[in-house]
Design a protein around this motif. Structure first.
Motif, short mmCIF file in Angstrom:
data_model
loop_
_atom_site.label_atom_id
_atom_site.label_comp_id
_atom_site.label_asym_id
_atom_site.label_seq_id
_atom_site.Cartn_x
_atom_site.Cartn_y
_atom_site.Cartn_z
N UNK A 270 21.92 31.06 6.15
CA UNK A 270 22.40 29.68 5.96
C UNK A 270 23.07 29.53 4.60
N UNK A 271 22.62 30.28 3.59
CA UNK A 271 23.30 30.24 2.29
C UNK A 271 24.77 30.62 2.46
N UNK A 272 25.02 31.68 3.22
CA UNK A 272 26.41 32.12 3.42
C UNK A 272 27.18 31.10 4.26
N UNK A 273 26.57 30.64 5.33
CA UNK A 273 27.23 29.65 6.19
C UNK A 273 27.65 28.41 5.39
N UNK A 274 26.78 27.95 4.52
CA UNK A 274 27.04 26.69 3.82
C UNK A 274 27.90 26.90 2.57
N UNK A 275 27.61 27.97 1.83
CA UNK A 275 28.28 28.14 0.53
C UNK A 275 29.56 28.98 0.61
N UNK A 276 29.66 29.77 1.69
CA UNK A 276 30.88 30.57 1.85
C UNK A 276 30.87 31.88 1.06
N UNK A 278 27.94 35.28 -0.32
CA UNK A 278 26.57 35.80 -0.37
C UNK A 278 25.90 35.36 -1.67
N UNK A 279 24.64 34.96 -1.59
CA UNK A 279 23.92 34.65 -2.82
C UNK A 279 23.67 35.92 -3.63
N UNK A 280 23.52 35.75 -4.93
CA UNK A 280 23.33 36.91 -5.82
C UNK A 280 22.11 37.74 -5.43
N UNK A 281 21.04 37.08 -4.97
CA UNK A 281 19.84 37.86 -4.63
C UNK A 281 20.12 38.83 -3.48
N UNK A 282 21.05 38.46 -2.58
CA UNK A 282 21.36 39.39 -1.49
C UNK A 282 22.31 40.49 -1.96
N UNK A 283 23.24 40.14 -2.83
CA UNK A 283 24.12 41.19 -3.38
C UNK A 283 23.25 42.23 -4.09
N UNK A 284 22.26 41.77 -4.83
CA UNK A 284 21.38 42.70 -5.55
C UNK A 284 20.59 43.57 -4.57
N UNK A 285 20.15 42.94 -3.49
CA UNK A 285 19.39 43.67 -2.46
C UNK A 285 20.28 44.73 -1.80
N UNK A 286 21.51 44.37 -1.49
CA UNK A 286 22.41 45.33 -0.85
C UNK A 286 22.78 46.47 -1.80
N UNK A 287 22.87 46.14 -3.07
CA UNK A 287 23.17 47.18 -4.07
C UNK A 287 22.02 48.20 -4.11
N UNK A 303 34.84 34.07 4.81
CA UNK A 303 33.57 33.36 4.60
C UNK A 303 33.80 32.08 3.79
N UNK A 304 34.64 32.19 2.78
CA UNK A 304 34.88 31.04 1.90
C UNK A 304 35.65 29.93 2.62
N UNK A 305 36.47 30.32 3.61
CA UNK A 305 37.34 29.34 4.27
C UNK A 305 36.69 28.70 5.50
N UNK A 306 35.50 29.14 5.85
CA UNK A 306 34.89 28.63 7.09
C UNK A 306 33.47 28.14 6.90
N UNK A 307 33.26 27.30 5.90
CA UNK A 307 31.88 26.79 5.69
C UNK A 307 31.57 25.68 6.68
N UNK A 308 30.30 25.53 6.99
CA UNK A 308 29.88 24.62 8.05
C UNK A 308 29.79 23.16 7.58
N UNK A 309 29.81 22.26 8.55
CA UNK A 309 29.75 20.83 8.26
C UNK A 309 28.32 20.30 8.19
N UNK A 310 27.43 20.95 8.89
CA UNK A 310 26.04 20.48 8.87
C UNK A 310 25.12 21.67 9.14
N UNK A 311 23.84 21.46 8.90
CA UNK A 311 22.86 22.53 9.13
C UNK A 311 21.97 22.11 10.30
#
Ligand code: P53
Length: 479
Positions: A270-276, A278-287, A303-311
């Motif tokens: 949902x962080x990616x869906x809403x913010x467009x 990846x959050x830093x904690x996931x980038x660190x995890x993938x690293x 990702x940046x161009x398709x953020x959602x309108x509601x959750x």
């Protein structure tokens, strides 16, 4: 005093594969749900390699909404529904998933369903992918392991946005996309992403495939959101997560931090869906892990161009976690860190009952995302008994829903949460996703069919039907 805004979307929720049946009608193709056998309470469903004669596949007929939808929507209208959440079976529109032209009979079926809703002023709320991807995409492409699925999904979504323009306004892309956090469960891997693993696959293999598949889904979702907005600026397109708050078992700092890490691990979708992004904690995890190896600059732009309108989210239960001493990174995998919560009762299927957890969830989501929220699932799975006079008394269901609605109203009224609607799950009895049972029931409307598949499919009103009718009628005042 009215607690909830006018126009609040009271209703109920279902998914195509769990109620439609008609699995081979109107040119429909085979979906992952069509190869899932019936399990039982505590017994996982099997995912078979195609349909094997002699096995019980409960979704093939389900409750035959395919032929009963007029009757069923009429009953929902009688309860006063303002909204009806269902999904479009991908395999009715693209039977194999990789065709270039859609199947007209499938499109026409949903024209009829949505027209029936509008006849009663019911707003359809539509999930595009709800645990029912084409089986062909699983077999020929390995499911969402393959980047080409992005195009297939976006084509499917675009066809739907164009066809149902003016008829459907509220959409969601992937149902409970975060369920796959639990990558050790075959069910979640198959239903979310069409991932089937050979025996002997390691945790590492599974996590790698799941995070890569999730990435493609997030890109596909974002591209679909963008297309949906271009096709009709009135479209409201949300994400859909299985929101399960993770509470610390004790006030020990390690448990508090474990709960925080568990929340992160479930929330990155949902962080990616809403913010467009990846959050830093996931980038660190993938690293650290090397998972999600394939990501391009175009993906990041999408990702940046398709953020959602509601959750949109489901809420059933909360979970409690404790940190295990050997968990160096506070990694959370599904229920591995889960412990009993002595303060909560459980359903017969072992799901905690925590109404205040719903208020907590609404607050948490409102704070984190600052977007409108929609409760698109909530409810109690229970065994119902039909009395000799045909009545079904289900005070346990009313008690569960009443307690949750009270907390929902407190969140709106006292905490200022911006909430669009409430659509409890399985408003009409249907096939359980997790167990394939019919007797695990959520409905206000009873359907005469049991776990063995026997029954007349006759519909009847439970006590909760009349209760919910007056809840809606009073806009949530009369609980
Ligand atoms: P069933 C697990 C945990 C929370 C929600 O679930 C889940 C699941 C999957 O079992 O799924 C959602 O039918 C899902 C629906 C499903 C409903 O919850 O297992 O979006 O398709 O039917 C209830 O009791």
């Amino acid at each position: 005093m009215t607690k909830l805004p006018d126009g609040f979307l009271w209703g109920g929720a279902v998914a195509a594969h769990q109620l439609e049946g008609g699995w081979q009608e109107g040119g429909k193709g085979m979906s992952i749900a069509d190869v899932m056998t019936a399990g039982a309470n505590g017994v996982e469903r099997q995912i078979t390699d195609g349909v094997i004669p002699g096995k019980n596949y409960p979704n093939h007929e389900a409750i035959d909404f395919y032929h009963h939808y007029k009757e069923d929507i009429k009953l929902m209208a009688e309860m006063g529904f303002k909204a009806f959440r269902t999904s479009i079976a991908w395999t009715r529109i693209f039977p194999n998933g990789d065709e270039t032209e859609p199947n007209e009979a499938g499109l026409a079926f949903y024209d009829d369903v949505f027209a029936e809703c509008h006849k009663y002023g019911i707003e359809p709320v539509i999930t595009l992918s709800h645990f029912e991807m084409p089986w062909h995409l699983v077999k020929a492409y390995g499911g969402w392991r393959d980047r080409r699925l992005i195009d297939f999904f976006v084509r499917f979504a675009t066809v739907c946005f164009k066809r149902y323009k003016g008829s459907v306004k509220y959409w969601m892309t992937f149902n409970e996309i975060d369920n796959q956090c639990d990558y050790n469960r075959e069910f979640s891997m198959a239903t979310n992403s069409g991932l089937i693993f050979p025996a002997g696959a390691t945790d590492d293999d599974r996590a790698r495939a799941m995070y890569q598949a999730s990435h493609y889904e997030l890109v596909a979702s974002a591209l679909a959101v963008k297309a949906g907005h271009e096709i009709d600026p009135n479209n409201q397109i949300g994400c859909m997560i299985n929101f399960t708050p993770q509470f610390p078992a004790t006030c020990k700092p390690e448990d508090l931090f474990m709960a925080e890490k568990a929340m992160q691990k479930r929330s990155f979708w949902s962080d990616v869906h809403v913010r467009g992004h990846y959050p830093d904690y996931m980038e660190a995890y993938f690293k650290r892990t090397g998972y999600r190896a394939d990501i391009t600059d175009e993906d990041r732009a999408a990702l940046a161009a398709g953020t959602v309108d509601y959750v949109g989210f489901s809420y059933y239960a909360s979970n409690t976690v404790a940190r295990q001493a050997d968990n160096q990174y506070y990694d959370f995998v599904g229920d591995k860190e889960g412990v009993e919560n002595p303060y909560l009762k459980k359903t017969e299927w072992g799901w905690t009952i925590d109404p205040l957890g719903l208020r907590w969830s609404l607050n948490w989501l409102a704070e984190r995302y600052d977007k409108p929220l929609m409760i698109v699932e909530n409810g109690l799975g229970a065994i119902d008994h039909v009395e000799a006079d045909g009545k079904i008394h289900d005070p346990y269901r009313v008690a569960y829903l009443r307690a949750h609605i009270k907390e929902m109203e407190a969140a709106v009224e006292e905490d200022g949460v911006n909430l669009l609607g409430y659509m409890p799950w399985g408003c009409i009895d249907l096939v359980s996703a997790g167990t394939g049972q019919m007797d695990k029931r959520y409905g206000f409307i009873y359907v005469d069919k049991n776990d063995a598949g026997e029954g007349t499919l006759t519909r009847s009103r439970k006590d909760s039907f009349y209760w919910y009718q007056q809840v809606i009628q009073s806009n949530g005042e009369n609980l």
